[in-house]
Design a protein around this motif. Structure first.
Motif, short mmCIF file in Angstrom:
data_model
loop_
_atom_site.label_atom_id
_atom_site.label_comp_id
_atom_site.label_asym_id
_atom_site.label_seq_id
_atom_site.Cartn_x
_atom_site.Cartn_y
_atom_site.Cartn_z
N GLU A 149 0.83 -1.21 0.00
CA GLU A 149 0.00 0.00 0.00
C GLU A 149 0.87 1.26 0.00
O GLU A 149 0.63 2.20 -0.78
N LEU A 150 1.88 1.27 0.86
CA LEU A 150 2.74 2.45 0.98
C LEU A 150 3.62 2.65 -0.23
O LEU A 150 3.86 3.79 -0.66
N PHE A 151 4.13 1.56 -0.81
CA PHE A 151 4.95 1.68 -2.02
C PHE A 151 4.14 2.28 -3.16
O PHE A 151 4.65 3.08 -3.95
N ALA A 152 2.87 1.87 -3.26
CA ALA A 152 2.00 2.42 -4.31
C ALA A 152 1.72 3.91 -4.06
O ALA A 152 1.59 4.68 -5.01
N GLU A 153 1.65 4.30 -2.80
CA GLU A 153 1.33 5.69 -2.45
C GLU A 153 2.54 6.61 -2.51
O GLU A 153 2.44 7.74 -3.00
#
Length: 251
Positions: free
Chosen positions: A39-43
């Motif tokens: 989730e954080l890598f995508a954000e």
């Protein structure tokens, strides 16, 4: 594409962990850390995400992180493997359930429709993992293996599709899988950038058009005198595509 409910706070994570045995607890912690990282890598990107952000999103501590991974690099490798294996299992499930060409296309269409629901974040994460690998030469072989395995699963699905129509593929299925794999990536990018120029079935429609065209080519082979000539763009050896021959000049 299955979804899993994970604890959203540290207290919830502890409560669930107490009800599990040690191995189950470790697996849950690892899965939740991978989910939070995805989730954080995508954000924010891989380099824009810290270990502290990952453990905070997952509801665990730094100790839980380092109890599962040596560092962020190892987590990236684990995430790549997890995503690859998940996609392979999805493709294999489509193969098992598809008893005919129309059934295969129906399952593929459903699969792409589910992916479209989170296409932006899926593509963002995919791109971030590509960029991370491109910046680390040691990781490039891992990325290449991931793509190779995905294409192999697609090639197997293509073989089943041609067999269901009782035709032989007009070119090696490995080459056709490379075409479809690349087409899917390109159309997914266009779908995210310009959603008004495509719809939810664009990728599936493109695959179906090519499959029907390739099947028609197989049913209508070239004349006998041209059969021995290599087709432009068709690989004559695995992994190689010959250049298009230039016509001879008149004397």
């Amino acid at each position: 594409m299955d979804t899993v409910s994970y604890p959203t706070t540290h207290q919830e994570a502890i409560a669930i962990t107490r009800r599990l045995n040690r191995q189950q607890s470790r697996e849950l912690t690892r899965e939740r850390l991978l989910q939070a990282a995805a989730e954080l890598f995508a954000e924010h990107g891989v380099n824009g995400t810290s270990v502290e952000q990952i453990v905070e999103r997952a509801g665990y501590t730094r100790g839980a992180f380092y109890g599962n991974f040596d560092g962020k690099h190892e987590l990236v490798l684990a995430l790549l493997e997890q995503r690859t294996q998940h996609e392979l299992e999805e493709m294999q499930e489509i193969d098992r359930d598809a008893g005919s060409f129309d059934s295969l296309m129906e399952h593929l269409r459903s699969w792409y429709r589910q992916r479209d629901e989170t296409l932006g974040s899926w593509l963002a994460l995919r791109t971030e993992l590509w960029l991370y690998g491109l910046r680390d030469p040691e990781l490039l072989p891992v990325l290449a293996d991931r793509e190779r395995r995905s294409r192999a699963a697609l090639a197997q699905a293509l073989e089943q599709g041609f067999a269901a129509r009782s035709v032989a593929p007009p070119a090696p299925v490995e080459f056709l899988a490379l075409v479809l794999h690349s087409l899917g990536d390109g159309l997914s990018i266009q779908r995210v950038l310009s959603p008004e120029d495509s719809d939810i079935d664009t990728v599936a429609n493109a695959i179906e058009l090519l499959m029907r065209s390739w099947s028609a080519l197989s049913r209508n082979p070239a004349p006998a005198e041209e059969a021995s000539r290599p087709s432009p763009g068709r690989p004559t050896t695995k992994g190689r595509t010959p250049s298009i021959e230039k016509p001879e000049k008149n004397p």
